[in-house]
Design a protein around this motif. Sequence first.
Motif, PDB file in Angstrom:
ATOM      1  N   GLU A  35       0.775  -1.289   0.155  1.00 33.50           N
ATOM      2  CA  GLU A  35       0.082  -0.092  -0.036  1.00 33.50           C
ATOM      3  C   GLU A  35       0.929   1.121   0.069  1.00 33.50           C
ATOM      4  O   GLU A  35       1.709   1.284   0.841  1.00 33.50           O
ATOM      5  N   ARG A  51      -1.424  -0.808  -3.985  1.00 30.80           N
ATOM      6  CA  ARG A  51      -2.721  -0.411  -3.765  1.00 30.80           C
ATOM      7  C   ARG A  51      -2.760   1.139  -3.224  1.00 30.80           C
ATOM      8  O   ARG A  51      -1.570   1.392  -2.474  1.00 30.80           O
ATOM      9  N   THR A  53      -4.985   4.698  -1.879  1.00 25.46           N
ATOM     10  CA  THR A  53      -6.190   5.367  -1.461  1.00 25.46           C
ATOM     11  C   THR A  53      -6.327   6.759  -1.731  1.00 25.46           C
ATOM     12  O   THR A  53      -5.309   7.350  -1.466  1.00 25.46           O
ATOM     13  N   GLN A  55      -9.389  10.084  -2.296  1.00 26.16           N
ATOM     14  CA  GLN A  55     -10.798  10.511  -2.250  1.00 26.16           C
ATOM     15  C   GLN A  55     -11.307  11.140  -3.789  1.00 26.16           C
ATOM     16  O   GLN A  55     -10.258  11.789  -4.460  1.00 26.16           O
ATOM     17  N   GLN A  75      -4.892  13.076  -2.531  1.00 28.57           N
ATOM     18  CA  GLN A  75      -4.641  12.557  -1.230  1.00 28.57           C
ATOM     19  C   GLN A  75      -3.498  13.566  -0.662  1.00 28.57           C
ATOM     20  O   GLN A  75      -2.473  13.596  -1.428  1.00 28.57           O
ATOM     21  N   THR A 104     -14.042   7.874  -0.672  1.00 28.53           N
ATOM     22  CA  THR A 104     -12.674   7.685  -0.591  1.00 28.53           C
ATOM     23  C   THR A 104     -12.701   6.229  -1.022  1.00 28.53           C
ATOM     24  O   THR A 104     -13.343   5.252  -0.411  1.00 28.53           O
ATOM     25  N   THR A 106     -10.010   2.829  -2.407  1.00 30.97           N
ATOM     26  CA  THR A 106      -8.645   2.066  -2.456  1.00 30.97           C
ATOM     27  C   THR A 106      -8.743   1.256  -3.595  1.00 30.97           C
ATOM     28  O   THR A 106      -9.617   0.481  -4.030  1.00 30.97           O
TER      29      THR A 106
END
Length: 261
Positions: A35, A51, A53, A55, A75, A104, A106
Amino acid sequence: MQRLPLRFLQLTALILAIGGTIGLVFAARLAPVPELSMAELTAAQNFAYARVTGQILQPPVYDPARGTLFFRMTQGGQEMSVAAFRAETEALIAAKTVPAAGDTVTVEGTVRLRDSAASMSLANPAGLIIQRPAPKPMFVGQALASPAGQAVTLEASVVAVREVTPEITLVTLADPSGVIDLALDRAAEPLIGLVEAPREGEAVRVSGVITRFRESPQLALVSAADLSVIPTAALRPAVPSGATGLAALVPGQSGVAEGRV
């Protein structure tokens, strides 16, 4: 000492090679996907499978002819564009897991970096994680002052309906605190459902997400079910019942005051 046949040695080497490849594939599948934050997406991570993450602040762009879906995530001041192609887009639509503005998310896939711009091709639709915020009831004036990505619920009057392009209809909503446009995009209907535009003079309850068009706030739907016509009498008054004075107003709500200077 008897020598082993060459054919036997070749067959043994082939079996070991195939076994080793299978082992590597299984090991790769069992290994956790790293991540990464968007700040970590540097040249060293080009072509990395990861991965990420972020918005979504603007509605995804869907092209039904090509079966593609594009959206941008943010982000910490960083941005990354994400593309889902036909097979992945069809999987998202079938599973009803298409992301929307305000979410949000991922995502998992291969990171690409070109001229410091980060992008990703969505590789695992089943691994997409969506966190969708609950909308907050607001007056229009409060919604106008909210940041992009804020989920809101408004009750307002329809003061205008105009078709600005064959695909886009703007529904202008108003209450005593302000005016905002609800943008209805026909191209998004395969994702959010069939939307029937309300008529001028009707009152509506709508839940959506604050977006920006040329820096002006707009409202975007997440689902067609989030727009409904309500009785005009159900609209909230400019000042809550039983309250008087400017102290009773909600921030962003209009009011009238009298006094001596």
